[in-house]
Design a protein around this motif. Structure first.
Motif, short mmCIF file in Angstrom:
data_model
loop_
_atom_site.label_atom_id
_atom_site.label_comp_id
_atom_site.label_asym_id
_atom_site.label_seq_id
_atom_site.Cartn_x
_atom_site.Cartn_y
_atom_site.Cartn_z
N UNK A 90 0.82 -1.21 0.00
CA UNK A 90 0.00 0.00 0.00
C UNK A 90 0.86 1.26 0.00
N UNK A 91 0.34 2.31 -0.61
CA UNK A 91 0.95 3.62 -0.51
C UNK A 91 0.77 4.14 0.91
N UNK A 92 1.62 5.10 1.30
CA UNK A 92 1.52 5.69 2.63
C UNK A 92 1.61 7.21 2.49
N UNK A 93 0.70 7.89 3.19
CA UNK A 93 0.81 9.34 3.35
C UNK A 93 0.70 9.60 4.84
N UNK A 94 1.71 10.28 5.41
CA UNK A 94 1.73 10.41 6.86
C UNK A 94 1.85 11.82 7.35
N UNK A 119 5.19 7.23 -1.30
CA UNK A 119 5.23 7.78 0.04
C UNK A 119 5.02 9.29 -0.05
N UNK A 120 4.05 9.78 0.70
CA UNK A 120 3.83 11.21 0.83
C UNK A 120 3.85 11.60 2.29
N UNK A 121 4.04 12.89 2.57
CA UNK A 121 4.16 13.29 3.96
C UNK A 121 3.80 14.76 4.12
N UNK A 319 3.85 17.06 -1.83
CA UNK A 319 4.16 16.74 -0.43
C UNK A 319 4.72 15.33 -0.42
N UNK A 320 5.95 15.19 -0.88
CA UNK A 320 6.51 13.87 -1.18
C UNK A 320 7.35 13.32 -0.05
N UNK A 321 7.58 12.03 -0.09
CA UNK A 321 8.47 11.40 0.86
C UNK A 321 9.91 11.88 0.70
N UNK A 322 10.33 12.14 -0.54
CA UNK A 322 11.69 12.62 -0.77
C UNK A 322 11.91 13.96 -0.08
#
Length: 375
Positions: A90-94, A119-121, A319-322
Motif C-alpha cells: 500500500x501507498x503511505x501518506x503520513x 510515500x507522501x508526507x 508533499x513527497x516522501x523525498x
C-alpha cells in the motif's frame, strides 16, 4: 483522478478531524476504514461516517479495500505503521515528521522503492496560497537574487492546550521536529534544498505541566531539547537562520523573511495555508501586500493527500516522501550539530516540486456544496 482512491486512516487523535473534514465525501477519494489502538474511538468515528468501517490496525494495513494508508499516529509509531502498510503493498501518506529517526525514515523510503509504492508526507500547508504566492514572487525575481532568510517559531509549549502532550517532549518531538517541518519544507520550496547546517540547542526545564483536559496539573518529563537554533546553507548559496522554541512566550518576528539584493519578502505562518505575503522593494517607502497568485485557495489538512493521489507520470507529488526525508535529515543534522559543535553536510537532496497554480477551493474540494463532517 480516475477511479476513486480508497483511504484507510490509522490514528484518530486531534488532527484526524481536520483530515476527515477534507477527505470524507470527496469525489476523488473514499475513506473506507479507520483504526486506532483505542478500538472504542475507532468505532465511534466509524459510526459517524457512513460507509467507513472500524478495523484493528493490522486489519486495516492488510485490507484489500485500502489503496493508501493515511498515517496519523504519534511520531514514534510513524515508521512502524508505514512499513506495515508498505509490506502489504500500500501507498503511505503520513503526518510529519516522516519518522522519529533518520534511520527509520531511510528504511521507509527504501522499502517503498523496493515495493514500488508511493510515500507522501505532511506538511501540506506549503501548498496553500501563503507559501506558494511567496514562492511565485521569489521565482519572478521580485526580490532579486536571494541572499538570506530567517525563520522563527516561539511558543511556551503545546502542553498549555493539548490534553496529551507527552510525545512533544520525547524522542521524535521537541520544537524542531514538531514545528520545524512547516518551516523547513517552506524554506525548501522558497529557496531550494539544504547543503549543510550548524546548530545549537538548550533545555529550559526538566518537566512540563499539562494545562487542560482530564490530566490537567499532571507533570510530564522533558527528554529532548526545547530550544533549537541554527543556520541552513542552501544549495543556491542563501543562508537561513532558524529558531524553534518551546521556551519563549511570544515574538514580533515574521515567521519567515527572505532578503534579496532588490527587496525583502515577509512570508506568513507556514503552519497555515493562507496569510499575507508582503514585499518591500528597494526604493519603496513601505511594505505592500501581494494578492494571492498561486496555491490552493482555502487549503485545509488533507489537500496534500489529494495532491498525492492525483500525481502521475507527468507530475510528482508535491508533499513527497523525498522532500520529507530531506527535511528530516536537515533537522536531524541541526540536532547532531548542536551536540557536537560541528558543521554537518547533508547526504540527501530533493528535486524542485511543481508550483501549485492558483486553484479555487471549489475545484480542489471537488464539490462546492459538500459539507464537511467531523467525527
Amino acid at each position: 483522478m480516475g477511479d476513486t482512491h480508497r483511504i484507510g486512516v490509522v490514528g484518530l487523535g486531534v488532527i484526524s478531524r481536520a483530515y476527515l473534514d477534507t477527505l470524507h465525501g470527496h469525489p476523488a477519494v473514499r475513506v473506507t476504514a479507520v483504526a486506532d489502538l483505542d478500538t472504542s474511538r475507532a468505532a465511534a468515528v466509524a459510526a459517524e461516517l457512513p460507509g467507513v468501517e472500524a478495523l484493528t490496525v493490522e486489519e486495516l494495513l492488510s485490507s484489500p479495500d485500502v489503496d493508501t494508508v493515511l498515517n496519523l499516529t504519534v511520531p514514534a509509531a510513524h515508521a512502524e505503521i508505514a512499513l506495515g502498510a508498505i509490506g502489504h503493498g500500500k501507498n503511505v501518506y503520513g503526518e510529519k515528521p516522516l519518522a522519529a529517526t533518520l534511520s527509520d525514515a531511510h528504511a521507509v523510503m527504501e522499502a517503498a522503492a523496493q515495493a514500488a509504492v508511493g510515500v507522501g508526507c505532511a506538511p501540506d500547508t506549503v501548498l496553500g496560497t501563503g507559501i506558494q504566492t511567496a514562492r511565485s514572487a521569489v521565482e519572478a525575481g521580485s526580490i532579486g537574487r536571494p541572499l538570506s532568510a530567517s525563520a522563527v517559531m516561539v511558543t511556551p509549549g503545546h502542553e498549555r492546550w493539548h490534553p496529551h502532550p507527552d510525545f512533544y517532549y520525547t524522542a521524535g518531538g521537541g520544537p524542531l521536529l514538531d514545528m520545524g517541518p512547516y518551516y523547513l519544507a517552506s524554506l525548501v520550496h522558497l529557496l531550494g534544498p539544504v547543503r549543510a547546517v550548524i546548530g545549537a540547542s538548550s533545555r529550559l526545564r526538566a518537566e512540563r505541566v499539562i494545562g487542560s483536559g482530564p490530566r490537567a496539573g499532571e507533570r510530564i518529563p522533558v527528554e529532548v531539547d526545547s530550544h533549537v537554533s541554527g543556520v541552513l546553507e542552501h544549495v543556491g548559496g542563501t543562508l537561513t537562520t532558524i529558531t524553534t522554541s518551546f521556551d519563549g512566550v511570544a515574538t514580533t518576528a515574521a515567521p519567515i523573511e527572505v532578503h534579496g539584493e532588490a527587496g525583502s519578502l515577509a512570508v506568513p505562518d507556514p503552519n497555515r495555508f493562507d496569510g499575507e505575503v508582503r514585499l518591500f522593494e528597494l526604493g519603496d517607502t513601505q511594505w505592500r501586500t501581494l494578492p494571492p497568485s498561486a496555491g490552493y485557495i482555502g487549503g485545509a489538512r488533507g489537500v496534500g493527500l489529494l495532491d498525492f493521489v492525483s500525481a502521475d507520470g507527468q507530475r510528482a507529488p508535491r508533499a513527497s516522501g523525498d522532500l520529507a526525508l530531506h527535511v528530516l535529515e536537515a533537522m536531524s543534522a541541526l540536532l547532531d550539530s548542536a551536540g557536537t559543535g560541528r558543521r554537518i553536510e547533508l547526504t540527501t537532496s530533493t528535486a524542485p516540486t511543481a508550483p501549485v497554480p492558483l486553484t479555487a477551493a471549489e475545484e480542489w474540494r471537488g464539490d462546492a456544496t459538500r459539507r464537511p463532517t467531523s467525527p
